[in-house]
Scaffold this active site. Structure first.
Site, PDB file in Angstrom:
ATOM      1  CB  ILE A   1      55.292  37.426  39.241  1.00  0.00           C
ATOM      2  CG1 ILE A   1      56.223  38.413  39.930  1.00  0.00           C
ATOM      3  CG2 ILE A   1      54.059  37.171  40.110  1.00  0.00           C
ATOM      4  CD1 ILE A   1      55.605  39.786  40.131  1.00  0.00           C
TER       5      ILE A   1
ATOM      6  CB  CYS B   1      41.069  31.444  23.586  1.00  0.00           C
ATOM      7  SG  CYS B   1      40.404  31.244  25.252  1.00  0.00           S
TER       8      CYS B   1
END
Length: 372
Positions: free
Chosen positions: A162, A342
């Site tokens: 997915i 990040c």
């Protein structure tokens, strides 16, 4: 202006960051409008002012690490716009099927040339696993192999990937473990390149929303896609995974995680990098899966993402000459801020990276990771 300058300087000082200091994490301010902007709009203004060239630091990643470690965001009152955005995210589903295609394409269709330069040779756009690895290519193969072993993959197994990206996991699972992989993505550019990279292997790449999937698989992997699902859809996502997974299968969820529950991502990341994304918390994942799965294994290797992001940063900047004709300097500063902020977030342990192994009914006799 002067009062806001004093206030911001004092806040930064409390985190060990000094204006015009000589440490790599110290900040040099080129435009004094930086100060009132940050006080009013917090992290959104911090990122936008960096894009505009209003401030610089030798190591913005270390600066963000110190800001988050000192919890400065709790000391700056959020703007009304941010509060309104949070309220709207709780009322409306910004990740419904039509919108999800728009959200994903804004980022993943930026250009395969950018990602080919930034990523490893397999184009794996998720956290690598750096134990016993000498470089990014090895670290990403470590992660892909660990994922396959956690899923107990064997030749001939049907696997659903997915959010397959450019097909790195699908190709690896097919080549090394003999799996038959169906990869789904909402990016046509990703799918086109993934098909090329997986040619000749038992890999089927499709452009489709996960909610349209209605087939059975022996195992399911979701690597770096759950962050785009949106908290209003977590339950439906788990329901889909359970519906598509064989009763004796395993589901591996690989996702960035947060220490607190939220309904939307950081406002700068939401506006410029990952629109309408959301970082799930332990409780949000647990609540979503409790009707469908038994949790077999939960691993946190978030500090590996710090190292991965810095490797991506160096890849982009060491090879910027190959990108400069297609991406301007504002984009470069935006992208650098994305990667370094990040990295600082993971370094501060503000953000986590989880791999969670789930089974429909519990593994009889207990779950173990397959031997290397």
């Amino acid at each position: 202006m002067e009062s806001s300058k004093n206030m911001v300087s004092k806040l930064l000082n409390s985190a060990g960051i000094h204006v015009n200091g000589n440490q790599p994490w110290d900040i040099t301010v080129h435009n004094d409008h930086f100060y009132p902007g940050v006080l009013k709009h917090g992290s959104l203004a911090l990122g936008e002012s960096y894009m505009a060239g209003w401030w610089d630091a030798p190591r913005p990643d270390e600066m963000i690490n110190r800001i988050l470690s000192a919890k400065l965001e709790d000391k700056i009152r959020g703007s009304w716009q941010l509060k309104k955005d949070i309220l709207l995210s709780r009322i409306f589903n910004f990740q419904h099927p039509e919108q999800s295609f728009k959200n994903g394409r804004k980022h993943y269709d930026l250009g395969n040339d950018l990602f080919e330069i930034m990523l490893d040779k397999r184009m794996t756009y998720t956290c690598a696993f750096w134990e016993n690895a000498n470089n990014l290519d090895e670290a990403q193969e470590n992660k892909l192999d660990l994922t396959c072993r956690k899923l107990h993959l064997k030749p001939g197994m049907r696997v659903l990937d997915i959010g397959c990206g450019w097909g790195s996991f699908a190709r690896f699972a097919a080549e090394r473990y003999g799996a038959h992989v169906t990869g789904i993505t909402i990016s046509e550019e990703q799918a086109e390149l993934a098909k090329t990279r997986c040619a000749g292997l038992p890999v089927d790449i499709r452009v489709m929303d996960y909610r349209s999937m209605n087939e059975k698989f022996d195992a399911i992997a979701s690597l770096g896609m759950f962050e785009h699902v949106g908290y209003r859809n977590y339950h439906a996502y788990m329901q889909m995974a359970r519906h598509c997974l064989d009763d004796n299968g395993l589901f591996l969820l690989h996702t960035i995680g947060g220490n607190k529950s939220h309904s939307m991502a950081d406002p700068w990341l939401d506006k410029y990098i990952f629109p309408h994304a959301n970082i799930p918390s332990v409780s949000q994942i647990g609540k979503a899966m409790e009707d469908f799965f038994v949790m077999e294994h939960w691993q946190n290797f978030s500090t590996n993402y710090d190292q991965t992001l810095m490797a991506w940063y160096h890849n982009v900047n060491d090879n910027w000459d190959e990108l400069a004709d297609d991406y301007d300097e504002v984009f470069r500063r935006m992208w650098n801020y994305y990667l370094m902020s990040c990295a600082g977030s993971f370094r501060a342990r503000f953000s986590q990276l989880w791999q969670v192994v789930l089974s429909p009914n519990g593994v009889r006799g207990g779950y173990k990771i397959a031997a290397d």
